[in-house]
Design an enzyme around this catalytic site. Structure first.
Site, PDB file in Angstrom:
ATOM      1  N   GLU A 186     -24.114 -32.438  -8.396  1.00  0.00           N
ATOM      2  CA  GLU A 186     -25.513 -32.202  -8.046  1.00  0.00           C
ATOM      3  C   GLU A 186     -26.271 -31.458  -9.149  1.00  0.00           C
ATOM      4  OE1 GLU A 186     -25.834 -30.982  -3.713  1.00  0.00           O
ATOM      5  OE2 GLU A 186     -23.673 -30.821  -4.026  1.00  0.00           O
TER       6      GLU A 186
ATOM      7  N   SER B 133     -24.933 -32.888  -0.337  1.00  0.00           N
ATOM      8  CA  SER B 133     -25.924 -33.910  -0.697  1.00  0.00           C
ATOM      9  C   SER B 133     -25.428 -35.337  -0.497  1.00  0.00           C
ATOM     10  CB  SER B 133     -26.382 -33.729  -2.157  1.00  0.00           C
ATOM     11  OG  SER B 133     -27.162 -32.574  -2.270  1.00  0.00           O
TER      12      SER B 133
END
Length: 305
Positions: free
Chosen positions: A16, A142
């Site tokens: 991420e 995520s």
């Protein structure tokens, strides 16, 4: 609040990284607009040395994923006596691990999908659950590496080791039943659940690309859902925040099977380092409650102080 020297910690080397850099840039600009002195640090292995040289009043942790969300960076800053935003070491260790999170929350009545941890190699022999089911890394956020395994899908039956999927990247995965229905999320700021957002991907499901690519997902905030579902999601999010010991902000993600009413609402995971990009959900829900981006960022700093 008093003007401070704030390090905004971003980047790092997780999956991420790019989202973290975007979050960090937004946070840094917001803090500067409020008159704070800001030092931006793209985290590397020399982090301790750089923090010692910088001597900040506080660190705004804008990292996502490991090692910024799993307790590693939190432990380092605890040892150095540096204050930082968001959750502490123990909470971070537990919340990033989806199986540990269940062990904490389910006994207190938080409804989560039943699942089990499986070795990736075992998937090549047989399905761990009846299809459709979800496979996800145990400690990534995520929606990184999430796969939905369906009858007649592209993964094979059983899954082929040559087919691209999380089984090629991770030795162990969490297998959970697929919950049909709608994607909901609730942010908690301090001791208050802010709102419920429904996420409507324009195609596929709410994966990493859908989260962070403009135009791929419609955000409906406040969600157009019955009052009892809204209230239940906000209550579960706040209880999870408290049970895990979260600090500052957290975000709880849900699936809701409309056919089952309140009993069809399942908490999937709790994010202790929610995104702060222009597409992120915590700033969006804060705006609905009359809190602009710069005020939100300062509130997170104040909570850490």
């Amino acid at each position: 609040m008093d003007k401070l020297h704030i390090v905004v910690l971003m980047g790092g080397w997780s999956a991420e990284r790019e989202v973290s850099l975007t979050s960090g840039r937004g946070v840094a600009e917001a803090l500067e607009s409020r008159g704070h002195r800001v030092t931006r640090i793209d985290m590397g292995r020399d982090l301790a040395q750089r923090l010692a040289e910088t001597k900040p009043d506080i660190v705004f942790n804008a990292l996502h994923g490991t090692p910024g969300e799993d307790g590693s960076v939190q432990g380092l800053m605890d040892l150095m006596g540096i204050r930082y935003t968001h959750s502490g070491l123990a909470t971070s260790v537990i919340a990033i691990d989806k199986e540990l999170t269940k062990l904490v929350l389910v006994p207190h009545g938080i409804r989560m999908p039943q699942g089990k941890v499986v070795s990736s190699e075992s998937l090549y022999s047989a399905d761990p659950l009846p299809r459709p089911y979800v496979l996800k890394p145990i400690n990534e956020g995520s929606s990184v590496g999430v796969a939905i395994v369906r009858d007649g899908g592209n993964y094979g039956d059983p899954i082929s080791p040559d087919t691209a999927g999380p089984w090629q990247e991770f030795d162990r995965l969490l297998a959970e039943p697929f919950i049909p229905g709608r994607e909901l999320t609730t942010a908690v700021l301090g001791e208050e659940a802010l709102a419920v957002t429904e996420l409507r991907p324009r195609s596929g499901f709410y994966d990493y690309d859908a989260k962070y690519t403009d135009g791929l997902t419609e955000h409906v905030c406040p969600a157009q859902i019955p009052d009892d579902i809204r209230d239940s999601a906000m209550d579960m999010a706040l209880r999870a925040h408290r049970l895990l010991g979260c600090r500052g902000a957290s975000r709880s993600d849900f699936r809701w099977d409309e056919e089952k009413g309140v009993e069809g609402l399942y908490l999937l995971e709790v994010n202790t380092q929610p995104g702060m990009t222009s597409l992120s959900l915590v700033p969006e829900q804060a705006r609905v409650r009359g809190i602009d981006y710069a005020e939100l960022v300062e509130r997170l700093v104040e909570a850490a102080l």
